[in-house]
Write a protein that holds these residues in place. Structure first.
Motif, PDB file in Angstrom:
ATOM      1  N   SER A  42     -13.612   6.565   1.223  1.00 18.76           N
ATOM      2  CA  SER A  42     -12.739   5.745   2.067  1.00 18.76           C
ATOM      3  C   SER A  42     -12.720   6.255   3.501  1.00 18.76           C
ATOM      4  O   SER A  42     -12.764   5.464   4.451  1.00 18.76           O
ATOM      5  N   TRP A  55     -14.713  -4.463  10.566  1.00 13.94           N
ATOM      6  CA  TRP A  55     -13.577  -5.125   9.919  1.00 13.94           C
ATOM      7  C   TRP A  55     -13.178  -6.414  10.625  1.00 13.94           C
ATOM      8  O   TRP A  55     -12.388  -7.179  10.119  1.00 13.94           O
ATOM      9  N   LEU A  58     -13.622  -9.732   8.715  1.00 19.17           N
ATOM     10  CA  LEU A  58     -12.894  -9.888   7.454  1.00 19.17           C
ATOM     11  C   LEU A  58     -11.606 -10.664   7.688  1.00 19.17           C
ATOM     12  O   LEU A  58     -10.813 -10.326   8.567  1.00 19.17           O
ATOM     13  N   ALA A  62      -8.174 -12.138   2.764  1.00 16.94           N
ATOM     14  CA  ALA A  62      -9.048 -11.510   1.776  1.00 16.94           C
ATOM     15  C   ALA A  62      -8.713 -10.040   1.541  1.00 16.94           C
ATOM     16  O   ALA A  62      -9.276  -9.428   0.635  1.00 16.94           O
ATOM     17  N   LEU A  63      -7.804  -9.477   2.313  1.00 24.00           N
ATOM     18  CA  LEU A  63      -7.493  -8.051   2.167  1.00 24.00           C
ATOM     19  C   LEU A  63      -6.888  -7.718   0.813  1.00 24.00           C
ATOM     20  O   LEU A  63      -7.208  -6.689   0.223  1.00 24.00           O
ATOM     21  N   LEU A  65      -7.334  -9.338  -2.075  1.00 19.51           N
ATOM     22  CA  LEU A  65      -8.403  -9.401  -3.078  1.00 19.51           C
ATOM     23  C   LEU A  65      -9.352  -8.221  -2.962  1.00 19.51           C
ATOM     24  O   LEU A  65      -9.829  -7.692  -3.969  1.00 19.51           O
ATOM     25  N   LEU A  66      -9.612  -7.786  -1.740  1.00 22.56           N
ATOM     26  CA  LEU A  66     -10.472  -6.622  -1.529  1.00 22.56           C
ATOM     27  C   LEU A  66      -9.835  -5.366  -2.116  1.00 22.56           C
ATOM     28  O   LEU A  66     -10.507  -4.563  -2.773  1.00 22.56           O
ATOM     29  N   ALA A  67      -8.535  -5.217  -1.932  1.00 19.10           N
ATOM     30  CA  ALA A  67      -7.837  -4.048  -2.476  1.00 19.10           C
ATOM     31  C   ALA A  67      -7.829  -4.067  -4.000  1.00 19.10           C
ATOM     32  O   ALA A  67      -8.097  -3.055  -4.646  1.00 19.10           O
ATOM     33  N   SER A  69      -9.935  -5.626  -5.956  1.00 17.48           N
ATOM     34  CA  SER A  69     -11.313  -5.416  -6.394  1.00 17.48           C
ATOM     35  C   SER A  69     -11.694  -3.945  -6.318  1.00 17.48           C
ATOM     36  O   SER A  69     -12.359  -3.416  -7.211  1.00 17.48           O
ATOM     37  N   GLY A  70     -11.270  -3.272  -5.263  1.00 18.26           N
ATOM     38  CA  GLY A  70     -11.573  -1.851  -5.121  1.00 18.26           C
ATOM     39  C   GLY A  70     -10.910  -1.013  -6.189  1.00 18.26           C
ATOM     40  O   GLY A  70     -11.522  -0.115  -6.763  1.00 18.26           O
TER      41      GLY A  70
END
Length: 129
Positions: A42, A55, A58, A62-63, A65-67, A69-70
């Motif tokens: 990270s 960034w 982006l 979508a932040l 969903l990105l979190a 997903s991570g």
């Protein structure tokens, strides 16, 4: 550089990283090793993103969903991978992990009605072989 060469380099990095990370994962434990690995990854990602402005493209929507997903894909997946590696060793767990493409294709066929034909089927057969 050609995409095939980049894919080959990524696979080589993945294989070598598994061999280097096996002793550290066994010593620290899968959860602690994944936590340290995620912290350093990270930091590197944020440093690169801040210096290159990566960034900006982006969307704010979508932040979340990105979190999610991570956390699910990387943290839970890596923890399970290193727990598997601690029990089976890096070579056997690498072979087991290589079968994820086969399981993905089978699950996509069963649940999504997708099918493989042509070169995709030949490549999947080579991978399984």
């Amino acid at each position: 550089m050609r995409p095939e060469a980049l894919a080959l380099l990524a696979a080589a990095c993945w294989a070598v990283a598994a061999l280097f990370s096996a002793p550290a994962s066994q010593r620290l434990g899968a959860f602690t090793f994944s936590r340290w690995r995620m912290l350093f990854a990270s930091l590197i990602l944020w440093a690169i993103a801040l210096t290159t402005g990566g960034w900006r493209s982006l969307d704010a929507s979508a932040l979340g969903l990105l979190a999610i997903s991570g956390v699910i894909g990387i943290f839970v997946g890596d923890t399970a991978l290193f727990a598997c590696m601690n029990r089976l060793g890096p070579r056997r767990s690498g072979v087991l992990f290589a079968t994820h493409a086969l399981f993905s294709a089978v699950l996509a066929w069963v649940f999504l009605g997708e099918s493989l034909w042509g070169w995709a089927l030949v490549g999947s057969g080579l991978l399984v072989g």
